[in-house]
Design an enzyme around this catalytic site. Structure first.
Site, short mmCIF file in Angstrom:
data_model
loop_
_atom_site.label_atom_id
_atom_site.label_comp_id
_atom_site.label_asym_id
_atom_site.label_seq_id
_atom_site.Cartn_x
_atom_site.Cartn_y
_atom_site.Cartn_z
N GLU A 145 13.62 51.12 50.66
CA GLU A 145 13.50 52.54 50.34
C GLU A 145 14.84 53.25 50.19
O GLU A 145 15.15 54.20 50.94
CB GLU A 145 12.64 53.26 51.40
CG GLU A 145 11.22 52.76 51.45
CD GLU A 145 10.34 53.55 52.42
OE1 GLU A 145 10.83 54.49 53.07
OE2 GLU A 145 9.15 53.22 52.53
N GLU A 203 4.78 47.80 52.15
CA GLU A 203 4.37 48.72 53.22
C GLU A 203 3.17 49.52 52.76
O GLU A 203 3.14 50.01 51.62
CB GLU A 203 5.47 49.74 53.58
CG GLU A 203 6.57 49.22 54.44
CD GLU A 203 7.59 50.30 54.81
OE1 GLU A 203 7.23 51.49 54.89
OE2 GLU A 203 8.76 49.92 55.00
O1 IFM Z 1 8.41 54.16 59.34
C1 IFM Z 1 8.68 54.29 57.97
C2 IFM Z 1 9.45 53.09 57.48
O2 IFM Z 1 10.63 52.91 58.19
C3 IFM Z 1 9.80 53.25 56.02
N1 IFM Z 1 8.64 53.56 55.24
C4 IFM Z 1 7.76 54.62 55.71
C5 IFM Z 1 7.41 54.39 57.17
C6 IFM Z 1 6.47 55.51 57.68
O3 IFM Z 1 7.10 56.74 57.57
#
Ligand code: IFM
Length: 442
Positions: free
Chosen positions: A156, A353
């Site tokens: 990210e 994710e």
């Molecule tokens: O916890 C975060 C993660 O570190 C990166 N993506 C989003 C998740 C939830 O906010």
């Protein structure tokens, strides 16, 4: 491929163990008022000492893969060589434990926790950090490459750029607005250089984990549609197109980037074996409101009025404890749009994710969330998107950045007083879903 994800800063604790030095997040969290309820990541889930218990939880869940990240400062306490071998030993032990449990290790090399030593020399605003990152990638691959065959370079970069350097809501706490753009370029350059370094060490399954989501215009008005297009440019296209197409989506963006951009783009576009998508929600975007409004508030973050867009609440949807709208079909929309946009330049996709924050061990709402998103993913696959894996965020409740410990994303509950782990209902539900899916596939 079924998996779950975590990151080092959010679960490990043990900030000074075996030669580790502070990251930007250690320092940021220690500043008054930065983290909700004053939480800090110094203990987190104490995964550093309890990793065996956590690997047993992974084995019990039946996932084939585990996405975790390495703390760069364990490996390079000064942000540069020589390698701190005792720090790297921790990941050696973790990888051995995973292999013994028949869980494929999928390390992410960078998940926001920049070594403080590098931040003090400019962090991701300077080009040197990209080269330091490549050297670190090389050192990790040299040690773990005999047992690791699937790698993620960075996680990210959009959030670190926007929240960390643009708005100052995350470490390193800089509020540079559009002057944060070089941080995006240098992370992308670091990604490309790391791909080269990993390949030189024989890696053959490499991806990136980019956060993406559909951006919806708040109305049909031209100003709202223009603002939504700009937001799409900043969240999605700025990070996908250099990697997939070897160019910035807009000449204005390319001109804002430092250094020999055309040469860098050739490195950034090193072909990937797969593309990682982190999906949480779509964003509803409108034209900026009057400056006197002081900007728009969104998921606890204030978007200043001087930015050329405002973020709006998506109404009529269930919400997670974080207040995020639950929109599973946004995942289908996103993936089919990417397929249409990038065609054969889009490699196979992993959802690196997806998840939600809810309280409680009886977490039917999380089960509904996961069920809905898996169905939405299935619809994207039926529509022809080549999806190879799905990783739930997250294995454990953990340190949720500026939210501290207030948001619980885990399939496993963590009691922060005792550090006891308790699998939630969603853990058992996912275990059964994985079993059923594996049987269905023979
Ligand atoms: O916890 C975060 C993660 O570190 C990166 N993506 C989003 C998740 C939830 O906010």
């Amino acid at each position: 491929m079924w998996g779950v994800s975590t990151s080092a800063q959010q679960i490990e604790g043990a900030p000074r163990e075996a030669g580790r030095t502070p990251s930007t997040w250690d320092v940021f969290a220690a500043e008054a008022g930065r983290i909700k309820d004053g939480g800090d990541p110094s203990v987190a889930c104490d995964h550093y000492h309890r990793y065996r218990e956590d690997v047993a939880l992974l084995a019990g869940l039946g996932v084939g893969a585990y996405r975790f990240s390495l703390s760069w400062t364990r490996v390079h306490p000064d942000g540069r060589g020589p390698v701190n071998e005792p720090g790297l030993d921790f990941y050696d032990r973790l990888v051995d434990e995973l292999c013994a449990a028949d869980v494929r290790p999928v390390p992410t090399l960078f998940h926001w926790d920049t070594p403080l030593a590098l931040e003090e020399r400019g962090g991701w605003l300077v080009r040197d950090t990209a080269h330091r990152f490549a050297a670190y990638a090389d050192a990790v691959a040299e040690r773990l490459g005999d047992r690791v065959d699937m790698w993620i370079t960075i996680n990210e970069p959009a959030e670190l750029t926007l929240l960390g350097y643009g708005l100052g809501e995350h470490a390193p706490g800089k509020r540079l607005l559009f002057d944060a753009l070089p941080a995006a370029h240098h992370q992308l350059l670091g990604h490309g250089l790391a791909v080269q370094a990993l390949r030189a060490r024989g890696a053959h399954s490499i991806g990136i984990a980019n956060s993406h989501g559909p951006t919806w215009a708040a109305s049909d008005a031209a100003a709202d549609r223009a603002a939504a297009g700009l937001y799409d440019l900043l969240l999605n296209r700025l990070f996908a197109e250099p990697v997939l197409l070897g160019r910035y989506p807009d000449q204005g963006l390319a001109d804002a980037m430092p250094g020999p951009v055309a040469e860098d783009l050739k490195i950034i576009a090193e072909p990937l074996d797969w593309y990682g998508v982190n999906y949480y929600q779509p964003t509803l975007v409108g034209a900026p409101g009057p400056a006197a409004d002081g900007g728009s508030a969104y998921a606890g973050i204030t978007i200043p009025a001087e930015l050329p867009f405002s973020l709006k609440e998506i109404e009529g949807r269930p919400r997670t404890a974080f207040g995020w709208p639950v929109v599973p079909e946004g995942l289908t929309e996103l993936l089919t749009a990417f397929r249409d946009r990038y065609g054969d330049r889009l490699p196979p996709v992993h959802i690196t994710e997806n998840g939600c924050s809810y309280d409680g061990i009886a977490d039917q709402a999380r089960i509904d969330f996961l069920d809905g998103h898996l169905r939405a993913l299935h619809r994207a696959m039926e529509a022809g998107v080549d999806v190879r894996g799905y990783f739930v965020w997250s294995l454990l409740d953990n340190f949720e950045w500026a939210e501290g410990y207030a948001q619980r994303f885990g399939l496993v509950h963590v009691d922060y007083a005792t550090l006891a782990r308790t699998p939630k209902d969603s853990y058992h539900w996912l275990r059964d879903a994985i079993r059923a899916n594996s049987r269905a596939r023979g």
